[in-house]
Each structure stands twice: as C-alpha cells, then as structure tokens.
Design an enzyme around this catalytic site. Sequence first.
Site, PDB file in Angstrom:
ATOM      1  N   ARG A 156       0.869  -1.185   0.000  1.00 30.47           N
ATOM      2  CA  ARG A 156       0.000   0.000   0.000  1.00 30.47           C
ATOM      3  C   ARG A 156       0.905   1.234   0.000  1.00 30.47           C
ATOM      4  NH1 ARG A 156      -4.776   0.871  -1.390  1.00 30.47           N
ATOM      5  NH2 ARG A 156      -5.566  -0.851  -0.129  1.00 30.47           N
ATOM      6  N   ARG A 170       0.830  -6.568  -9.865  1.00 26.83           N
ATOM      7  CA  ARG A 170       1.356  -6.030  -8.599  1.00 26.83           C
ATOM      8  C   ARG A 170       1.464  -7.105  -7.514  1.00 26.83           C
ATOM      9  NH1 ARG A 170      -3.337  -2.351  -5.578  1.00 26.83           N
ATOM     10  NH2 ARG A 170      -5.051  -3.806  -5.825  1.00 26.83           N
ATOM     11  N   HIS A 216       0.226   3.657 -10.550  1.00 20.49           N
ATOM     12  CA  HIS A 216      -0.703   4.160  -9.521  1.00 20.49           C
ATOM     13  C   HIS A 216       0.113   4.856  -8.413  1.00 20.49           C
ATOM     14  CE1 HIS A 216      -3.620   4.007  -6.284  1.00 20.49           C
ATOM     15  NE2 HIS A 216      -4.436   3.181  -6.888  1.00 20.49           N
ATOM     16  N   ASP A 251     -12.143  10.175  -5.948  1.00 19.46           N
ATOM     17  CA  ASP A 251     -11.795   9.012  -6.774  1.00 19.46           C
ATOM     18  C   ASP A 251     -12.328   9.315  -8.176  1.00 19.46           C
ATOM     19  OD1 ASP A 251     -11.019   6.629  -7.763  1.00 19.46           O
ATOM     20  OD2 ASP A 251     -12.218   5.371  -6.417  1.00 19.46           O
ATOM     21  N   GLU A 266      -2.408   9.362 -10.904  1.00 19.22           N
ATOM     22  CA  GLU A 266      -2.018   8.141 -11.603  1.00 19.22           C
ATOM     23  C   GLU A 266      -2.111   8.306 -13.124  1.00 19.22           C
ATOM     24  OE1 GLU A 266      -4.773   5.212 -10.008  1.00 19.22           O
ATOM     25  OE2 GLU A 266      -4.903   6.385  -8.185  1.00 19.22           O
TER      26      GLU A 266
HETATM   27  O1  LIG Z   1      -7.176  -0.635  -2.698  1.00 15.09           O
HETATM   28  P1  LIG Z   1      -6.600  -0.726  -4.089  1.00 15.09           P
HETATM   29  O2  LIG Z   1      -7.062  -1.948  -4.831  1.00 15.09           O
HETATM   30  O3  LIG Z   1      -5.109  -0.625  -4.070  1.00 15.09           O
HETATM   31  O4  LIG Z   1      -7.140   0.513  -4.900  1.00 15.09           O
HETATM   32  C1  LIG Z   1      -6.964   1.821  -4.440  1.00 15.09           C
HETATM   33  C2  LIG Z   1      -7.657   2.795  -5.373  1.00 15.09           C
HETATM   34  O5  LIG Z   1      -7.052   2.727  -6.643  1.00 15.09           O
HETATM   35  C3  LIG Z   1      -7.526   3.668  -7.629  1.00 15.09           C
HETATM   36  O6  LIG Z   1      -7.158   4.956  -7.311  1.00 15.09           O
HETATM   37  C4  LIG Z   1      -9.022   3.542  -7.825  1.00 15.09           C
HETATM   38  O7  LIG Z   1      -9.531   4.578  -8.647  1.00 15.09           O
HETATM   39  C5  LIG Z   1      -9.736   3.527  -6.497  1.00 15.09           C
HETATM   40  O8  LIG Z   1     -11.110   3.224  -6.733  1.00 15.09           O
HETATM   41  C6  LIG Z   1      -9.135   2.505  -5.552  1.00 15.09           C
HETATM   42  O9  LIG Z   1      -9.819   2.525  -4.318  1.00 15.09           O
END
Ligand SMILES: O=P(O)(O)OC[C@H]1O[C@H](O)[C@H](O)[C@@H](O)[C@@H]1O
Length: 294
Positions: free
Chosen positions: A74, A102, A171, A213, A269
């Site tokens: 994360r 990933r 990302h 988001d 991103e």
């Molecule tokens: O929790 P993850 O799968 O890493 O995703 C984290 C985030 O990624 C992106 O930014 C998406 O647009 C979000 O909708 C999502 O919550």
Amino acid sequence: MLRKFKFTKQQDLTSNTQLATNESGLSYILIKNQHAEAAIALFGAHVLHYQAKDKQPLLWMSHTSAQDGSKPFRGGVPICWPWFGPAPAELGTGLPAHGFARGLIWQLEGVSETDEGTFVHLSLNDTAETLAMWPHPFRLEFEVRVGATLTMSLTTENTSDKEFRVFEALHTYFNTKGTEFVTVKGLGDSFYDKLTKSDSVQDGDFHLIAAVDRVYSKPAKVVTFTTGYDTIELDNGGENSAVVWNPWTAAENMADFDSDRWQTMVCVETCVTGEGQTIAAGEEHTLSTVISYQ
Ligand SMILES: O=P(O)(O)OC[C@H]1O[C@H](O)[C@H](O)[C@@H](O)[C@@H]1O
C-alpha cells in the site's frame, strides 16, 4: 530509508545498488546514487521509495502495508495491469483488483549506471497462473530510471497470435505536507466520479478538500501539482486518463492504510482506462511516467 522496512544486504549489483531481502525473504533493489535514493521490490516491480537529493521522500508509503507478499504493498507505485479496478466481468469472479502484475514476483533483467542515474530493468512473462486469470500470452518490461527525475516505463508485448486489450496504471502515491497544500493543474475538464458514479465537469484547478476518486479522460500531457513540499510535474506521455484518489476518512476501514495518514497522501495516476489499449499480435505498447520537480 523506509520506515519499518528492515533489509539484509545480499550482494552489490553495481557501485550504487544492492540486492537485499526483508524479514519475509522478499527481494529489493536498493539504490543510492549522486541524484537520489530509491527502493524497488521484485514483488510487483513495485517502486516503494524515491527521494531526490535535498528533497522530502516523493512517494507515500503506508506504515501498515503488508510486507510479506501476502498482498500488494500500500503506497509507492503499484503497477495495475492488465485491468484497472475490478476485473472485467467476462473474466469471472474472485480475481484481484487492479490485475495481477502487482501481486507477482518479477525477474530482475539488469541494472546499469549512467551519469543520468541508475536504470533498473525488470520483466514478467505469462505463466499457467496468469493464463488461468487472463487467457493471453504476454511479456512485460518495466524500466525505472532513478536520477534527478523518476522515470518509469511499462511496456506490454503481445507475444500471442491474437490481439488483446489492456487497462493499466502507474498508480503513484505522492507524499504531501497536508491535504490543504494539494492543487492539481492540467487534469482536463471532464471526469468520471467513481464516488457518485456520474460524469462531471472540472471547473478550474483541482483542490483536495474531500474524498476523491476520479478518472479524468482528457488530461494534459503534463499534469502539475503541489504537495506542500514541492511542485511536481508528471509527464504521462499523452496517455488517455489520469486518476486522482484520496480515500479520506474511509482509510480508517482499510487494514493496510494507517488511519490518519490519508492527510499526507494523494494518488495522481497515469492510466489507460475507458476503451483500453488494443495491442495487435506481435506488437507492443509503452505506458510511461516521468516525474520531475519544477
Ligand atoms: O485498494 P486498491 O485496490 O489498491 O485501490 C486503491 C484505489 O485505486 C484507484 O485509485 C481507484 O480509482 C480507487 O477506486 C481505488 O480505491
């Protein structure tokens, strides 16, 4: 270098890089050159840390992130591939969010040094495991340049005999001094709001004042934003979308997101979303991001 990450050196790769392992045996490339320092995990080809000389760490990293390969890190720069968000319905259920790249261990192809910085080259090929999730042979090449700028290029090679379509993202989680310092320019005027599930229009610059988001569908080639420490330029090579994400207090419900640290992060991103990127048999496509200080 990275709070809570404990590394044991395995070997020198070049004068500026080491191969190291963490307590769970995951491998990392640790870089310290005249321009910057960085850490890249082979698990996910995940850039976890980048800090240019005399600057704050550029990338935000959760202090409660998994570090044993049980789930993606994360923070840093997760590679989302070959889908972004939930898996396309036709692939079935139970597949990982943001694809499988990933969550797999990549191959280290090489490390080289130039005056401009250190180049790290990683790769990932299809396996029985990936073909069970996504039925296409492929090869991914990920090149990272750690210099005064951070450059990341993800090349998808279609090694099959049929065209396929990918959705992808670099990302990037950025470290900020506080939400109130974050203003983003160049996102374009139209976005899809994933929180309200509606199309919307951007009026002027984006200010981080609440949970966000959004998938911007017409970003400028260079998106510029402030973190409270610096003004950052993110050159997305003209890709079709840019996503801005901060979960705000919803972070409290995420086990791997330390509950109050959403206040010091924002994800901006570089993505291929929408219709995706079609790649013909034998052809390739590169998604790249060049992050520099203004
Ligand atoms: O929790 P993850 O799968 O890493 O995703 C984290 C985030 O990624 C992106 O930014 C998406 O647009 C979000 O909708 C999502 O919550």
